[in-house]
Design an enzyme around this catalytic site. Structure first.
Site, mmCIF file in Angstrom:
data_model
loop_
_atom_site.group_PDB
_atom_site.id
_atom_site.type_symbol
_atom_site.label_atom_id
_atom_site.label_comp_id
_atom_site.label_asym_id
_atom_site.label_seq_id
_atom_site.Cartn_x
_atom_site.Cartn_y
_atom_site.Cartn_z
ATOM 1 N N GLU A 163 0.796 -1.237 0.000
ATOM 2 C CA GLU A 163 0.000 0.000 0.000
ATOM 3 C C GLU A 163 0.826 1.283 0.000
ATOM 4 O OE1 GLU A 163 -3.123 0.017 2.924
ATOM 5 O OE2 GLU A 163 -4.121 -1.700 2.005
ATOM 6 N N GLU A 358 -5.047 -8.657 0.539
ATOM 7 C CA GLU A 358 -5.785 -8.387 1.786
ATOM 8 C C GLU A 358 -7.256 -8.210 1.471
ATOM 9 O OE1 GLU A 358 -4.543 -5.099 4.284
ATOM 10 O OE2 GLU A 358 -2.440 -5.601 3.973
HETATM 11 C C1 NOJ Z 1 -4.408 -2.166 5.049
HETATM 12 C C2 NOJ Z 1 -3.058 -2.415 5.655
HETATM 13 O O1 NOJ Z 1 -2.170 -3.022 4.764
HETATM 14 C C3 NOJ Z 1 -3.129 -3.153 6.968
HETATM 15 O O2 NOJ Z 1 -1.927 -2.933 7.611
HETATM 16 C C4 NOJ Z 1 -4.341 -2.700 7.750
HETATM 17 O O3 NOJ Z 1 -4.362 -3.204 9.039
HETATM 18 C C5 NOJ Z 1 -5.575 -3.126 7.003
HETATM 19 N N1 NOJ Z 1 -5.564 -2.598 5.661
HETATM 20 C C6 NOJ Z 1 -6.871 -2.712 7.672
HETATM 21 O O4 NOJ Z 1 -6.953 -1.335 7.752
#
Ligand code: NOJ
Length: 451
Positions: A163, A358
């Protein structure tokens, strides 16, 4: 039909969110170690000092992964744990920890997927300018080399950056994540460019020093777009909206194409080159060559999307959500279609095998009077999203799915207030309790995603 036989059913975590520092671990500080100690930065002053104490409890956690039937586990390496100053001297205790974790995973038949950078910028590197210093490209490259040298005899799969939209946008534009800076716009574009170059350098290093035929991907994010109706017009509108670039400069990083076109297609999108022209750093052909080192697959973190239709003026327009639209505990909309249309549009544009790196939701989970954690909302969420992913998997090359997250953990500026896990963690005692969704996911994996 359905998911391929070798589909990778996985779960994901990241180092700062679960490991805890570990006493006498030799770990250096990263920007989150420092940021969380500043008053007012994180909800109720929470820090990742202990987190899920995974540093000490990883064997127990891997045992749960095995019971879940996970085929793959995506975790990140804390750059500052293996290189306390970001460059130079190696912390062998840090290497030992990841070696032990990798060995345990393999022993239990779980494929490790390493993310090189899930926001753990060594503080020493930050002090030297961090993402603003062009030398970071080489520093990150050397770190990737170390990872390849020490772990790639057993680890085949790697993701470079997690990200970048967030670590640049939230970290340096909005300033709500570490290091909590509101940088000039120009600087944010320069950091983004350096981050993409660092990605490219890491790809080169992983290939050069990999001890086997390593497979490399990338794990960006952004909201997806899906059509209001499945008509050619609305589909076209959703596709356009997905790859468009924001006019709102205060949120410019929140998009797909600025981060993925350079990596896969070797060029920044024209629309952005015009829109953001006055803020851009010098971009050379050599830079673009470095950034677009071939990668093997495309990862994408997907949580939700916007509903789009073709407006009467022939331009995409967002369809307003009706009152009472379903949402998660973090107020994110529940939009399962994002897991069909997102991968489909991404595959059409980038033509790489896809991993969902994710996906998941935060719920207000509690331990009920029966001692169990009932999370029907999460089961419903995962079922709806995975049905959409299944539809996509029947049409395009989708290799795997990493549920976020294996267990409740440190949710950045929200501290431990938000629970994303399928395993509940009592942060006082470190007791883990399987939520109903963990049993549900285990059964779904056993059926290879057959609903
Ligand atoms: C994106 C991130 O990569 C992760 O670290 C985070 O906990 C989750 N989404 C949920 O917000």
């Amino acid at each position: 039909m359905g998911f391929a036989k070798d589909f990778v059913w996985g779960a994901a975590t990241s180092s700062y969110q679960i490991e805890g520092t570990g006493r006498d671990s030799g770990k250096g500080q990263n920007i989150w170690d420092v940021f969380t100690k500043e008053p007012g930065r994180v909800y109720e002053g929470h820090t990742g000092d202990i987190a899920c104490d995974h540093y000490h409890r990883f064997r127990e956690d891997v045992a749960y992964m095995k019971e879940l039937g996970l085929k793959g586990y995506r975790f990140s390496i804390d750059w500052s744990r293996v290189l306390p100053e970001g460059t130079g001297k190696v912390n062998e205790k840090g290497i030992d920890f990841y070696n032990a974790l990798i060995d345990e995973l393999l022993e239990q038949g779980i494929e490790p997927y390493i993310t090189l950078y899930h926001w753990e910028l060594p503080y020493e590197i930050y002090k030297r300018g961090g993402w603003m210093n062009p030398e970071i490209v080489e520093w990150f490259g050397q770190y990737a080399r170390l990872v390849a040298e020490r772990f790639s005899d057993r680890v085949k799969y790697f993701f470079t950056l997690n990200e970048p939209q967030c670590f640049v946008g939230l970290g340096f534009l909005q300033g709500c994540h570490a290091p909590g800076v509101k940088a000039p716009l120009r600087d944010t574009f320069e950091m983004a460019h350096n981050a993409l170059k660092a990605h490219g350098r890491a790809v080169q290093m992983l290939r050069a020093y990999g001890k086997q035929n390593v497979q490399i991907g990338y794990a960006p994010t952004s909201g997806m777009c899906y059509p209001e109706k499945e008509t050619p017009k609305d589909i076209e509108a959703a596709r356009k909206a997905l790859f468009a670039l924001p006019d709102d400069l205060s949120n410019w990083t929140w998009n797909v194409s600025w981060w993925s076109d350079p990596v896969i297609l070797g060029k920044y999108p024209e629309e952005g080159m015009k829109k953001y022209e006055k803020y851009l750093p010098v971009i050379t052909d050599e830079d673009m060559k470095l950034i677009s080192q071939p990668i093997d697959f495309y990862g994408q973190n997907i949580y939700n999307g916007r509903c789009i239709r073709m407006g009467t003026d022939g331009r995409p327009e967002e369809v307003r959500r009706p009152a009472g639209f379903p949402k998660t505990a973090t107020n994110w909309p529940v939009t399962p279609e994002a897991l069909y249309w997102g991968p489909k549009f991404l595959y059409e544009r980038y033509r790489k095998p896809i991993y969902i790196t994710e996906n998941g939701m935060a719920c207000h989970d509690t331990v009920s009077q029966d001692g169990k954690v009932h999370d029907p909302n999460r089961i419903d969420f995962l079922a709806r999203y995975l049905k959409n992913l299944k539809r996509a998997a029947e049409e395009i090359d989708i290799r795997g799915y990493f549920q976020w997250s294996l267990m409740d953990n440190f949710e950045w500026d929200k501290g431990y207030a938000e629970r994303f896990g399928i395993i509940y963690v009592d942060f006082g005692t470190q007791e883990r309790i399987w939520k109903d969704s963990a049993y549900w996911y285990r059964d779904l994996i056993r059926r290879n995603g057959d609903f």
